[in-house]
Write a protein that holds these residues in place. Structure first.
Motif, PDB file in Angstrom:
ATOM      1  N   TYR A   1     -16.777  -1.349  22.921  1.00  0.00           N
ATOM      2  CA  TYR A   1     -16.055  -0.770  21.792  1.00  0.00           C
ATOM      3  C   TYR A   1     -16.925  -0.514  20.568  1.00  0.00           C
ATOM      4  N   GLY A   2     -17.989  -1.284  20.382  1.00  0.00           N
ATOM      5  CA  GLY A   2     -18.804  -1.136  19.190  1.00  0.00           C
ATOM      6  C   GLY A   2     -20.285  -1.220  19.474  1.00  0.00           C
ATOM      7  N   GLU A   3     -21.068  -0.692  18.546  1.00  0.00           N
ATOM      8  CA  GLU A   3     -22.520  -0.687  18.684  1.00  0.00           C
ATOM      9  C   GLU A   3     -23.180  -1.850  17.971  1.00  0.00           C
ATOM     10  N   LYS A   4     -22.479  -2.446  17.030  1.00  0.00           N
ATOM     11  CA  LYS A   4     -23.055  -3.523  16.231  1.00  0.00           C
ATOM     12  C   LYS A   4     -22.088  -4.695  16.209  1.00  0.00           C
ATOM     13  N   ILE A   5     -22.646  -5.897  16.284  1.00  0.00           N
ATOM     14  CA  ILE A   5     -21.833  -7.107  16.200  1.00  0.00           C
ATOM     15  C   ILE A   5     -22.311  -7.931  15.016  1.00  0.00           C
ATOM     16  N   ILE A   6     -21.350  -8.376  14.224  1.00  0.00           N
ATOM     17  CA  ILE A   6     -21.632  -9.270  13.104  1.00  0.00           C
ATOM     18  C   ILE A   6     -20.962 -10.594  13.439  1.00  0.00           C
ATOM     19  N   MET A   7     -21.755 -11.632  13.559  1.00  0.00           N
ATOM     20  CA  MET A   7     -21.235 -12.943  13.930  1.00  0.00           C
ATOM     21  C   MET A   7     -21.101 -13.812  12.680  1.00  0.00           C
ATOM     22  N   ILE A   8     -19.895 -14.316  12.462  1.00  0.00           N
ATOM     23  CA  ILE A   8     -19.636 -15.192  11.321  1.00  0.00           C
ATOM     24  C   ILE A   8     -19.052 -16.489  11.867  1.00  0.00           C
ATOM     25  N   TYR A   9     -19.858 -17.532  11.841  1.00  0.00           N
ATOM     26  CA  TYR A   9     -19.445 -18.825  12.369  1.00  0.00           C
ATOM     27  C   TYR A   9     -19.537 -19.881  11.270  1.00  0.00           C
ATOM     28  N   ASP A  10     -18.886 -21.005  11.508  1.00  0.00           N
ATOM     29  CA  ASP A  10     -18.908 -22.105  10.552  1.00  0.00           C
ATOM     30  C   ASP A  10     -20.320 -22.655  10.383  1.00  0.00           C
ATOM     31  N   ALA A  11     -20.560 -23.277   9.240  1.00  0.00           N
ATOM     32  CA  ALA A  11     -21.884 -23.818   8.931  1.00  0.00           C
ATOM     33  C   ALA A  11     -22.111 -25.212   9.512  1.00  0.00           C
ATOM     34  N   ASP A  12     -21.121 -25.774  10.201  1.00  0.00           N
ATOM     35  CA  ASP A  12     -21.315 -27.104  10.788  1.00  0.00           C
ATOM     36  C   ASP A  12     -22.230 -27.008  12.010  1.00  0.00           C
ATOM     37  N   ASN A  13     -22.598 -28.161  12.566  1.00  0.00           N
ATOM     38  CA  ASN A  13     -23.534 -28.178  13.695  1.00  0.00           C
ATOM     39  C   ASN A  13     -23.012 -27.397  14.898  1.00  0.00           C
ATOM     40  N   ALA A  14     -21.726 -27.548  15.197  1.00  0.00           N
ATOM     41  CA  ALA A  14     -21.150 -26.836  16.336  1.00  0.00           C
ATOM     42  C   ALA A  14     -21.189 -25.328  16.107  1.00  0.00           C
ATOM     43  N   GLY A  15     -20.878 -24.900  14.897  1.00  0.00           N
ATOM     44  CA  GLY A  15     -20.912 -23.479  14.576  1.00  0.00           C
ATOM     45  C   GLY A  15     -22.312 -22.905  14.658  1.00  0.00           C
ATOM     46  N   GLN A  16     -23.283 -23.656  14.167  1.00  0.00           N
ATOM     47  CA  GLN A  16     -24.675 -23.195  14.225  1.00  0.00           C
ATOM     48  C   GLN A  16     -25.168 -23.096  15.664  1.00  0.00           C
ATOM     49  N   ALA A  17     -24.815 -24.081  16.480  1.00  0.00           N
ATOM     50  CA  ALA A  17     -25.222 -24.066  17.888  1.00  0.00           C
ATOM     51  C   ALA A  17     -24.561 -22.890  18.619  1.00  0.00           C
ATOM     52  N   ALA A  18     -23.280 -22.655  18.322  1.00  0.00           N
ATOM     53  CA  ALA A  18     -22.569 -21.537  18.940  1.00  0.00           C
ATOM     54  C   ALA A  18     -23.177 -20.206  18.514  1.00  0.00           C
ATOM     55  N   MET A  19     -23.585 -20.119  17.260  1.00  0.00           N
ATOM     56  CA  MET A  19     -24.212 -18.897  16.756  1.00  0.00           C
ATOM     57  C   MET A  19     -25.502 -18.613  17.511  1.00  0.00           C
TER      58      MET A  19
END
Length: 103
Positions: free
Chosen positions: A55-73
């Motif tokens: 559907y799109g050409e660009k992805i912007i990922m916005i995740y939480d700043a906690d450890n789990a969010g950073q690892a997921a990012m």
């Protein structure tokens, strides 16, 4: 979460905003941002990335700043880059943003 509602806006904007959870999707939609979907936490898969790239050409990922969010990012970036390399989609750009929550 939310691809079925966001796909037309993703096509229109040529980008998708990927967030961590469904409450993030709801909040952004309430503020008029409609090209947003959630990976439902740390469960982003190559299959989901393939669907988003449809559907799109660009992805912007916005995740939480906690450890789990950073690892997921980091995992999400790896999946996006692997998608770019494997399927030759050089226009599929990944931009990472860590969301900070101030109290």
């Amino acid at each position: 979460y939310g691809v079925n509602f966001a796909k037309n806006e993703i096509r229109k904007n040529k980008e998708v905003i990927l967030v961590e959870g469904y409450t993030d999707v709801i909040t952004l939609n309430e503020h008029g941002i409609k090209n947003v979907v959630a990976s439902s936490g740390t469960a982003l898969t190559p299959g989901q990335m393939k669907i988003l790239n449809r559907y799109g050409e660009k992805i912007i990922m916005i995740y939480d700043a906690d450890n789990a969010g950073q690892a997921a990012m980091k995992r999400g970036i790896d999946i996006a880059l692997a998608r770019t390399t494997r399927w030759g989609r050089s226009r599929f750009v990944c931009k990472a943003v860590w969301k900070r929550i101030f109290r």
